[in-house]
Design an enzyme around this catalytic site. Structure first.
Site, PDB file in Angstrom:
ATOM      1  N   GLY A  59     -12.152  84.535 -41.371  1.00 51.99           N
ATOM      2  CA  GLY A  59     -12.017  83.947 -42.704  1.00 51.99           C
ATOM      3  C   GLY A  59     -10.585  83.562 -43.003  1.00 51.99           C
ATOM      4  N   ALA A  60      -9.905  83.039 -41.974  1.00 50.30           N
ATOM      5  CA  ALA A  60      -8.454  82.829 -42.059  1.00 50.30           C
ATOM      6  C   ALA A  60      -8.064  81.450 -42.571  1.00 50.30           C
ATOM      7  CB  ALA A  60      -7.822  83.051 -40.681  1.00 50.30           C
ATOM      8  N   ASP A  66     -19.094  80.855 -36.442  1.00 50.32           N
ATOM      9  CA  ASP A  66     -19.824  81.617 -37.453  1.00 50.32           C
ATOM     10  C   ASP A  66     -19.679  83.099 -37.138  1.00 50.32           C
ATOM     11  OD1 ASP A  66     -21.591  82.775 -39.205  1.00 50.32           O
ATOM     12  OD2 ASP A  66     -23.321  81.576 -38.604  1.00 50.32           O
ATOM     13  N   SER A  95     -14.278  94.979 -51.414  1.00 52.07           N
ATOM     14  CA  SER A  95     -14.092  94.520 -52.791  1.00 52.07           C
ATOM     15  C   SER A  95     -14.336  95.683 -53.738  1.00 52.07           C
ATOM     16  CB  SER A  95     -15.071  93.382 -53.109  1.00 52.07           C
ATOM     17  OG  SER A  95     -15.069  93.082 -54.491  1.00 52.07           O
ATOM     18  N   TYR A 149     -23.848  90.736 -52.779  1.00 53.97           N
ATOM     19  CA  TYR A 149     -22.418  90.865 -52.487  1.00 53.97           C
ATOM     20  C   TYR A 149     -21.985  92.332 -52.565  1.00 53.97           C
ATOM     21  CZ  TYR A 149     -17.391  89.874 -52.754  1.00 53.97           C
ATOM     22  OH  TYR A 149     -16.035  89.826 -52.521  1.00 53.97           O
ATOM     23  N   ALA A 157     -23.857  95.002 -52.230  1.00 50.55           N
ATOM     24  CA  ALA A 157     -24.454  95.747 -51.116  1.00 50.55           C
ATOM     25  C   ALA A 157     -23.679  95.501 -49.827  1.00 50.55           C
ATOM     26  CB  ALA A 157     -25.913  95.339 -50.948  1.00 50.55           C
ATOM     27  N   LYS A 208     -20.495  94.620 -49.480  1.00 52.06           N
ATOM     28  CA  LYS A 208     -19.156  95.208 -49.545  1.00 52.06           C
ATOM     29  C   LYS A 208     -19.216  96.732 -49.589  1.00 52.06           C
ATOM     30  CE  LYS A 208     -16.757  91.393 -49.455  1.00 52.06           C
ATOM     31  NZ  LYS A 208     -15.852  91.078 -48.323  1.00 52.06           N
ATOM     32  N   ILE A 217      -8.608  88.296 -57.602  1.00 48.19           N
ATOM     33  CA  ILE A 217      -7.497  87.646 -56.916  1.00 48.19           C
ATOM     34  C   ILE A 217      -7.586  86.136 -57.144  1.00 48.19           C
ATOM     35  CG2 ILE A 217      -6.342  87.304 -54.699  1.00 48.19           C
ATOM     36  CD1 ILE A 217      -6.391  90.239 -55.638  1.00 48.19           C
TER      37      ILE A 217
END
Length: 247
Positions: A12-13, A63, A142, A155, A157, A159, A188
């Site tokens: 995810g860079a 992916d 998160s 989301y 679940a 994280k 953020i």
């Protein structure tokens, strides 16, 4: 420099937090393998890192939820650098909706990207790190994975599961010199928060004791600490970076 002669893989860079972490680690001497679903984003991030730091960088499109793509990422990283010292599991997506309206496809997509992707990357990286008898794995989770949030069951679940994965793998890998920790960002400033109405952003700020939204660099600096020798006696921990929103 804190990370001289070390190699970091960052998923995810292409933008946001992942891109900020890439710059932060490269500024401290790390060479990088950057991974993103979007080729244009990861190529742009790699070019920026090279220009600003002069470090060696490869950009890989794929992916994170595909075992084949993940294996290709680590194969290309080993071909380029012959080692992996740091893994940053940052890739993730959202597909928000109330539980009763959430489709099975949206549930699966978020769990695959946010949790399965981290599993696949951790498994691939740990094989290399076990031979080296050293390594740093950092999972970007998160505060939603800790506190939950209406409309984000998938989301939250994913994280929350990432926190559990962090603690379990820390126990499995610690005896071989590999630490596994997590960072739990709060609100953020990213492209997602930029798209929110001003009144929503102001309401977010009112809930944060420090009175501001975080910057990607706030997370990147904690990632640098966890990637460095300064954190050598920390593993299985979750560090919140949320301005004091959850205490």
């Amino acid at each position: 420099m804190l990370l001289e002669n070390r190699v970091a893989v960052i998923t995810g860079a292409g933008r946001g937090i992942g891109r900020a972490i890439a710059l932060q680690l490269a500024q401290e001497g790390a060479d990088l393998a950057l991974f993103s679903y979007t080729a244009a984003n990861v190529e742009s991030a790699a070019a920026e890192v090279r220009e600003k730091t002069g470090r060696r960088v490869i950009a890989v499109q794929g992916d994170v939820a595909s075992a084949g793509d993940v294996q290709r990422l680590f194969d290309e990283t080993m071909q380029a650098f012959d080692r992996v010292d740091i893994l940053i599991n940052n890739a993730g997506i959202t597909r928000d909706n109330l539980l009763l309206r959430m489709s099975e496809g949206d549930w699966d997509a978020v769990l695959d990207s946010n949790l399965k992707g981290a599993f696949l990357c951790t498994k691939a990286a740990s094989r290399i790190m076990l031979k080296q008898k050293s390594g740093r794995i950092i999972n970007i989770t998160s505060v939603i994975g800790i506190a939950g949030n209406a409309g984000q069951a998938n989301y939250a679940a994913s994280k929350g599961g990432l926190i559990a994965l962090t603690k379990s793998t820390a126990k499995e890998l610690g005896s071989r010199g590999i630490t596994v920790n997590a960072i739990a960002p709060g609100y953020i400033v990213t492209s997602m928060t930029d798209a929110l109405p001003e009144e929503v952003r102001e309401e977010m700020k009112r809930r944060i004791p420090l009175g501001r939204l975080g910057q990607p660099e706030d997370v990147a600096k904690v990632a640098l600490f966890l990637a460095s020798d300064h954190s050598s006696y920390m593993t299985g921990q979750v560090v919140t970076v949320d301005g004091g929103m959850f205490m």
